[in-house]
Design a protein around this motif. Structure first.
Motif, PDB file in Angstrom:
ATOM      1  N   THR A   6      10.401 -75.089 -64.560  1.00  0.00           N
ATOM      2  CA  THR A   6      11.409 -75.225 -63.512  1.00  0.00           C
ATOM      3  C   THR A   6      11.763 -73.805 -63.101  1.00  0.00           C
ATOM      4  OG1 THR A   6      12.205 -77.290 -64.489  1.00  0.00           O
ATOM      5  CG2 THR A   6      13.702 -76.160 -62.994  1.00  0.00           C
TER       6      THR A   6
ATOM      7  N   TRP B  62      14.887 -72.661 -54.697  1.00  0.00           N
ATOM      8  CA  TRP B  62      15.918 -71.803 -55.310  1.00  0.00           C
ATOM      9  C   TRP B  62      16.998 -71.393 -54.318  1.00  0.00           C
ATOM     10  CZ3 TRP B  62      17.193 -66.930 -53.742  1.00  0.00           C
ATOM     11  CH2 TRP B  62      16.260 -66.229 -52.959  1.00  0.00           C
TER      12      TRP B  62
ATOM     13  N   PRO C 178      11.169 -66.093 -68.057  1.00  0.00           N
ATOM     14  CA  PRO C 178      12.389 -65.277 -68.115  1.00  0.00           C
ATOM     15  C   PRO C 178      12.532 -64.334 -66.924  1.00  0.00           C
ATOM     16  CG  PRO C 178      10.787 -64.517 -69.754  1.00  0.00           C
ATOM     17  CD  PRO C 178      10.283 -65.828 -69.214  1.00  0.00           C
ATOM     18  N   TYR C 179      11.428 -63.855 -66.424  1.00  0.00           N
ATOM     19  CA  TYR C 179      11.454 -62.857 -65.330  1.00  0.00           C
ATOM     20  C   TYR C 179      12.055 -63.427 -64.047  1.00  0.00           C
ATOM     21  CZ  TYR C 179       7.046 -65.289 -65.942  1.00  0.00           C
ATOM     22  OH  TYR C 179       6.105 -66.241 -66.209  1.00  0.00           O
TER      23      TYR C 179
ATOM     24  N   LEU D 194      14.677 -65.353 -63.837  1.00  0.00           N
ATOM     25  CA  LEU D 194      16.053 -65.815 -64.038  1.00  0.00           C
ATOM     26  C   LEU D 194      17.033 -65.275 -62.999  1.00  0.00           C
ATOM     27  CD1 LEU D 194      16.250 -65.958 -67.928  1.00  0.00           C
ATOM     28  CD2 LEU D 194      16.435 -67.866 -66.318  1.00  0.00           C
TER      29      LEU D 194
ATOM     30  N   LEU E 161      11.433 -76.344 -56.854  1.00  0.00           N
ATOM     31  CA  LEU E 161      11.593 -75.650 -58.140  1.00  0.00           C
ATOM     32  C   LEU E 161      10.700 -76.270 -59.210  1.00  0.00           C
ATOM     33  CD1 LEU E 161      15.416 -75.199 -57.868  1.00  0.00           C
ATOM     34  CD2 LEU E 161      13.926 -73.357 -58.652  1.00  0.00           C
ATOM     35  N   SER E 162      10.191 -77.464 -58.951  1.00  0.00           N
ATOM     36  CA  SER E 162       9.376 -78.169 -59.948  1.00  0.00           C
ATOM     37  C   SER E 162       7.884 -78.103 -59.655  1.00  0.00           C
ATOM     38  CB  SER E 162       9.814 -79.638 -60.020  1.00  0.00           C
ATOM     39  OG  SER E 162      11.122 -79.749 -60.531  1.00  0.00           O
TER      40      SER E 162
ATOM     41  N   TYR F  57      10.314 -77.812 -68.777  1.00  0.00           N
ATOM     42  CA  TYR F  57      10.884 -76.472 -68.920  1.00  0.00           C
ATOM     43  C   TYR F  57       9.920 -75.611 -69.713  1.00  0.00           C
ATOM     44  CZ  TYR F  57      15.125 -78.887 -67.420  1.00  0.00           C
ATOM     45  OH  TYR F  57      16.034 -79.636 -66.719  1.00  0.00           O
TER      46      TYR F  57
ATOM     47  N   VAL G 152      19.557 -74.056 -54.085  1.00  0.00           N
ATOM     48  CA  VAL G 152      20.451 -74.025 -55.251  1.00  0.00           C
ATOM     49  C   VAL G 152      21.470 -72.900 -55.091  1.00  0.00           C
ATOM     50  CG1 VAL G 152      20.590 -73.658 -57.747  1.00  0.00           C
ATOM     51  CG2 VAL G 152      18.772 -75.089 -56.800  1.00  0.00           C
TER      52      VAL G 152
ATOM     53  N   VAL H 247      16.818 -81.727 -58.366  1.00  0.00           N
ATOM     54  CA  VAL H 247      16.406 -80.317 -58.299  1.00  0.00           C
ATOM     55  C   VAL H 247      14.932 -80.192 -57.921  1.00  0.00           C
ATOM     56  CG1 VAL H 247      15.908 -78.350 -59.813  1.00  0.00           C
ATOM     57  CG2 VAL H 247      18.216 -79.286 -59.698  1.00  0.00           C
ATOM     58  N   SER H 248      14.151 -81.188 -58.250  1.00  0.00           N
ATOM     59  CA  SER H 248      12.735 -81.160 -57.855  1.00  0.00           C
ATOM     60  C   SER H 248      12.570 -81.256 -56.341  1.00  0.00           C
ATOM     61  CB  SER H 248      11.970 -82.308 -58.522  1.00  0.00           C
ATOM     62  OG  SER H 248      11.998 -82.141 -59.913  1.00  0.00           O
TER      63      SER H 248
ATOM     64  N   PHE I  14      16.606 -65.829 -59.932  1.00  0.00           N
ATOM     65  CA  PHE I  14      16.557 -66.834 -58.863  1.00  0.00           C
ATOM     66  C   PHE I  14      17.267 -68.100 -59.338  1.00  0.00           C
ATOM     67  CE2 PHE I  14      12.862 -64.140 -58.112  1.00  0.00           C
ATOM     68  CZ  PHE I  14      12.843 -63.971 -56.740  1.00  0.00           C
ATOM     69  N   PRO I  15      18.396 -68.470 -58.741  1.00  0.00           N
ATOM     70  CA  PRO I  15      19.140 -69.650 -59.210  1.00  0.00           C
ATOM     71  C   PRO I  15      18.278 -70.914 -59.277  1.00  0.00           C
ATOM     72  CG  PRO I  15      20.445 -68.439 -57.614  1.00  0.00           C
ATOM     73  CD  PRO I  15      19.087 -67.798 -57.645  1.00  0.00           C
ATOM     74  N   GLY I  16      18.529 -71.696 -60.287  1.00  0.00           N
ATOM     75  CA  GLY I  16      17.779 -72.930 -60.472  1.00  0.00           C
ATOM     76  C   GLY I  16      16.629 -72.770 -61.456  1.00  0.00           C
ATOM     77  N   THR I  17      16.300 -71.532 -61.786  1.00  0.00           N
ATOM     78  CA  THR I  17      15.243 -71.279 -62.765  1.00  0.00           C
ATOM     79  C   THR I  17      15.778 -71.494 -64.171  1.00  0.00           C
ATOM     80  OG1 THR I  17      14.214 -69.657 -61.311  1.00  0.00           O
ATOM     81  CG2 THR I  17      13.697 -69.492 -63.671  1.00  0.00           C
ATOM     82  N   VAL I  18      14.978 -72.144 -65.007  1.00  0.00           N
ATOM     83  CA  VAL I  18      15.363 -72.386 -66.399  1.00  0.00           C
ATOM     84  C   VAL I  18      14.209 -71.929 -67.284  1.00  0.00           C
ATOM     85  CG1 VAL I  18      15.896 -74.141 -68.133  1.00  0.00           C
ATOM     86  CG2 VAL I  18      16.826 -74.355 -65.825  1.00  0.00           C
ATOM     87  N   SER I  19      14.510 -71.093 -68.257  1.00  0.00           N
ATOM     88  CA  SER I  19      13.462 -70.590 -69.149  1.00  0.00           C
ATOM     89  C   SER I  19      13.843 -70.856 -70.595  1.00  0.00           C
ATOM     90  CB  SER I  19      13.299 -69.077 -68.927  1.00  0.00           C
ATOM     91  OG  SER I  19      12.258 -68.575 -69.727  1.00  0.00           O
TER      92      SER I  19
ATOM     93  N   ALA J 134      14.169 -59.311 -70.131  1.00  0.00           N
ATOM     94  CA  ALA J 134      15.202 -60.025 -69.369  1.00  0.00           C
ATOM     95  C   ALA J 134      16.564 -59.886 -70.057  1.00  0.00           C
ATOM     96  CB  ALA J 134      14.827 -61.500 -69.210  1.00  0.00           C
TER      97      ALA J 134
ATOM     98  N   SER K 269      22.383 -69.006 -63.811  1.00  0.00           N
ATOM     99  CA  SER K 269      22.279 -69.355 -62.392  1.00  0.00           C
ATOM    100  C   SER K 269      23.654 -69.326 -61.714  1.00  0.00           C
ATOM    101  CB  SER K 269      21.683 -70.762 -62.226  1.00  0.00           C
ATOM    102  OG  SER K 269      20.275 -70.730 -62.307  1.00  0.00           O
TER     103      SER K 269
ATOM    104  N   PHE L  18      19.146 -81.590 -62.706  1.00  0.00           N
ATOM    105  CA  PHE L  18      17.981 -80.905 -63.257  1.00  0.00           C
ATOM    106  C   PHE L  18      17.006 -81.906 -63.875  1.00  0.00           C
ATOM    107  CE2 PHE L  18      18.248 -76.373 -62.692  1.00  0.00           C
ATOM    108  CZ  PHE L  18      19.482 -76.274 -62.070  1.00  0.00           C
TER     109      PHE L  18
ATOM    110  N   CYS M 215      20.572 -70.859 -69.237  1.00  0.00           N
ATOM    111  CA  CYS M 215      20.005 -70.564 -67.923  1.00  0.00           C
ATOM    112  C   CYS M 215      20.848 -71.165 -66.799  1.00  0.00           C
ATOM    113  CB  CYS M 215      18.564 -71.057 -67.840  1.00  0.00           C
ATOM    114  SG  CYS M 215      17.478 -70.158 -68.968  1.00  0.00           S
TER     115      CYS M 215
ATOM    116  N   MET N 103      14.561 -79.516 -54.378  1.00  0.00           N
ATOM    117  CA  MET N 103      15.277 -78.326 -53.897  1.00  0.00           C
ATOM    118  C   MET N 103      14.445 -77.087 -54.192  1.00  0.00           C
ATOM    119  SD  MET N 103      19.115 -79.140 -55.405  1.00  0.00           S
ATOM    120  CE  MET N 103      20.071 -78.051 -54.344  1.00  0.00           C
TER     121      MET N 103
END
Lengths: 233, 233, 233, 233, 233, 233
Positions: free
Chosen positions: C28, E8, C68-69, C71, C36-37, C64, E11, E3-4, C73-78, B124, E98, E59, E94, E6
């Protein structure tokens, strides 16, 4: 004794009579026309040869070390200083867990020296374990022998060209390369260092007669074995 | 091609025509009566054999991996998860610096799986480099072949007993060890695990005819070579 | 019992009669049209439901994880692998300090698997504490139930679409998405993966009847509760 | 010029005409009857004195270094190797951010050598900045001068006893202490090392005439200034 | 907006019109008779309530923070400072990936303050992103409101006793606990602190009328929303 | 007593009668026209002055702290939060190894506050050692004294302009700079902050009569000495 030729119960049996082990440290980095593994090959083979009559287990060589300045030469791999510190610490932790109490590190690459500092720090945390750090290539007797044969000797020159580090089909230049300016070299980025070094030899002939190389090797074995035999503290 | 049999200019020449490399991952850990280096020997040799007709450089095997549960067996060495993550990251960084863009990791030890997560994270950060992660020992075709021969197979059993991992002079028990209870095992401390496992074999015969082993090896070579050949993305 | 519904003296009272706890792990990250959750909601609710008749405290889900893969997609946290390793280690340290000795980790996301390696390493450092790691979504019984209902099931498909993970007012596509090529996907950078995945579903229908989902949930509860009940080692 | 005697706009003005800086490295550790700050005092004062006619800014000395072996002597403080690596890296990062491009590290303690490895690694990441590493106490000219005066010289002996490192009211023993066995010393835990070293001097007289000390200092200033003046790469 | 609740693409749609997000920080730690999750519940709910009319994504709350001093109270979980620093950094990384450019951190626990330092450091590395750090519980208007109602207020006293942090069936003591000596408290080990604090309340009544609590909450919402609305820089 | 004016046996003698030490924390950062070392000079000198009648050893000031926001001002050096956490931890470890049991940290820079969190975490690991954290510049009595003299006082204004922090030959502007907007400032990148702050003073006169400064200093000494004298826990 090569740990790769042992199983765990043989290591356990060894530990019932002795508490010594060897950990060789190498590097994967440019050595001009020689193998990228020169430092790993030499420290591992030397450890095996020195330990031979004693039976002391020789753990697998750590094949990646600290060599950031050579990153302009493809095939070179350098760990970060803090990665390397952790690797050394973790290995020592496990050797102590196994039961080893006297550990000889046979180091084959000058860039790896921070591992000595790590070993000293680790010893302060483990007062019952001794770690002896041995840079075989510039230890007093090996150094004297190299000087006796030809004082113009350096990284990737004849002094690293053993039957077991040279590559089949790769011809060595016949000339004696003039010594590089070490102080200048240490200021160069990897790209500039590559341009400055050319083939990577720091200075000296590219090869010398095998008889001379084997004589150095004999000295190295004897000097390393002496450290293995002690006295320890 | 074994990188230890190459010099930097040969690696550079390779990179002018191709951008693939192999990184084998091993471990130094108990394998019952077999070599402590089983996982390193197998992943490295398999990488060399699979790469043979292609010329793809095979970097030195990382000989220390993640195996904390086996620390009750002398000779076992386990890196910390975060140490190992750094090692993998640093090596990938340098392979990318050298110019490699498609890297096949050939992993020989299940405990090393966090390195796959590290490789994905690293990718990434390096969107122009592909890293393919291959657990050779339980890949579909190898797994099918092992099952075909004898479904009772596991860590340190016959399925890891190749001519190149067995030790001279060490006799293998003739019986078929019953399978351990894996779920139970995962709850045990190193000391309890050692007591529970006895010699370290997880279950199955200790050896089978070489013809069977070589057949597995051929499947492993073919399956690994296929991944090396691609398609890549 | 949800730890958020307990105070410290209730936890202390629990510890005078039992030493089990549950730690749920979530993430997330993109789940196509679902929350997203998803991974956090499912692992936390499952832990609560499974623990319900036992009173075992369920700690707050770690929201969380490692992804990483996704990332692109907005809203993703790694989190980074080494960050995550520390988080798991620190939480386990404190659970042990509180007095827990049998900890069930209920993991809701495949990318989080390095936490199992961390738990094993941590157990080697804490031989008196057992940590059982449970990937609820592909444990044998849940997996069998999903396969029985519809074998085309994957990330962000119907099998994650529960009444408690779907979003009000978000319509699900009616069609069955063909399965992606997993091996191909693992070679893609976040940006390319986003392009390849489209809405994020890996394959399968987007939803199925609630009766089926509740049946899966019942299996998941039973399977998780069984692991909680033991036997432990 | 001492940075503590400068404000930020003076540093900015300097950077409009020159890009050199000095970073001195010290240690807080036993030096027998001398100040615990010997290494910090000497590297900082030497940097100031050497820079004097040039105006090169001298940053605050890093007063804590690597000295785990001396932890048996109260008042000694040792950072961990990886802490120290980060400190050096962070400082170099900020010097580069300020605009410095040629940095001379004046190191006053042998144990700090891993900082040289860190500087080399950092340079590989910052190809436009040069870092020159200078161990002032064993640089060729200082070493020759010390040898000329009295070859029995070592840690905490007369060679570190300058008017600015000795303590008021502390009498120095008159005798010449025999040299310790360095190889033996490196195997000792902090407690054993303390017992072995006695007062902490490694060997040699405890003091010599000030005229000799000032002569050494003049050599040190000249040698350091030369490195500051260049040539740089 | 939670965010839960929503997916992606929601977002992503938000990011096409605005670049703000909220990250709430909580803790799992003793709060006398109140929920162990008081700090998580309050910062998360406040973020949701404050964001409600704006649509700004909130988030998932980071449920584990820095609270080593409370480790003598079962159920308390404390991350290490460097773990926490990494968690905050990774999440901010992240959020920036985003596409968020203005991030409001709503912190519910005083011990978490190093996260502000981390956010400032992170901003220096990401000059195009603004992070505003908000300790909601002692921000000027909330603090004034609390003082107006009852100046004897502190950790785990009435001022944290909201309808959403109190536990069913747990009776609150009627008395006003005298304030502890904060300076004394900060010198105590976890075991001594537990003995000193008794039930964990730092001083004040254990509850006050809901009308007062809701008045505080309204002030908190307004004050937080103001910071969310700006001006930003 | 300044540790630089002590040798190890004097520290040992001290420890036979008392177990207190002081560790001052500074920073190297812009202070408008004042020394870049203002925070180091003040915390170190204050520690020395406060300790003077007691004999408590004062360790070398840590001259680099956390100040990322000022990196736009040349000469500023900021450590990373996790580097700084390690530095503090390592020093505390060694002070405890030496035998100190009551440690007063005298902090001279607001940005360094995470070190307090580190000290609290460290104390939880070392229940027999007390660490008291003292921000001398905004402690109650100093703050009151400053307010009494001139409430418009801030970073790099008159309140940091002591005879020992001002620079020879640098004239101070005569005017009273209006206070900056702190909330706005905290949202700015280093480059924008530099533009916003101009010379670096946050607001107030640049100097005031020495009599006032010395009066503040006397209060600071008394307040610090009181904390040193105790009571401790």
């Amino acid at each position: 004794m090569n740990v790769s030729a042992m199983n765990w119960s043989q290591v356990e049996a060894w530990l019932q009579q002795d508490d010594r082990a060897i950990l060789p440290l190498g590097s994967t980095e440019q050595h001009a026309g020689l193998s990228l593994s020169v430092d790993s090959i030499l420290s591992h083979k030397l450890a095996i040869d020195a330990a031979e009559p004693t039976g002391v287990p020789v753990f697998p060589v750590v094949p990646y070390g600290l060599t950031p300045y050579f990153l302009g030469f493809p095939g070179t791999v350098s760990l970060r200083v803090d990665t390397y510190a952790r690797v050394i610490r973790d290995i020592l932790d496990c050797l102590a867990t196994s039961g080893f109490r006297r550990i000889l590190i046979v180091n084959g690459h000058g860039g790896n020296l921070p591992s000595h500092a790590v070993a000293l720090e680790w010893m302060a945390d483990h007062p019952d374990v001794q770690v002896r750090f041995h840079n075989w290539y510039n230890a007093p007797k090996v150094f004297a022998k190299v000087q006796e044969i030809d004082p113009v000797a350096s990284h990737a020159s004849w002094m690293e060209n053993f039957p077991w580090t040279r590559l089949e089909g790769v011809a060595m230049p016949p000339e004696q390369k003039p010594m590089i300016d070490t102080a200048h070299m240490r200021l160069l980025s990897p790209a500039k260092l590559r341009a400055y070094l050319g083939d990577g030899n720091f200075g000296g002939y590219y090869q010398r007669p095998d008889a001379e190389m084997l004589a150095i090797w004999e000295v190295a074995i004897a000097e390393t074995r002496e450290l293995l035999e002690g006295p320890w503290a």
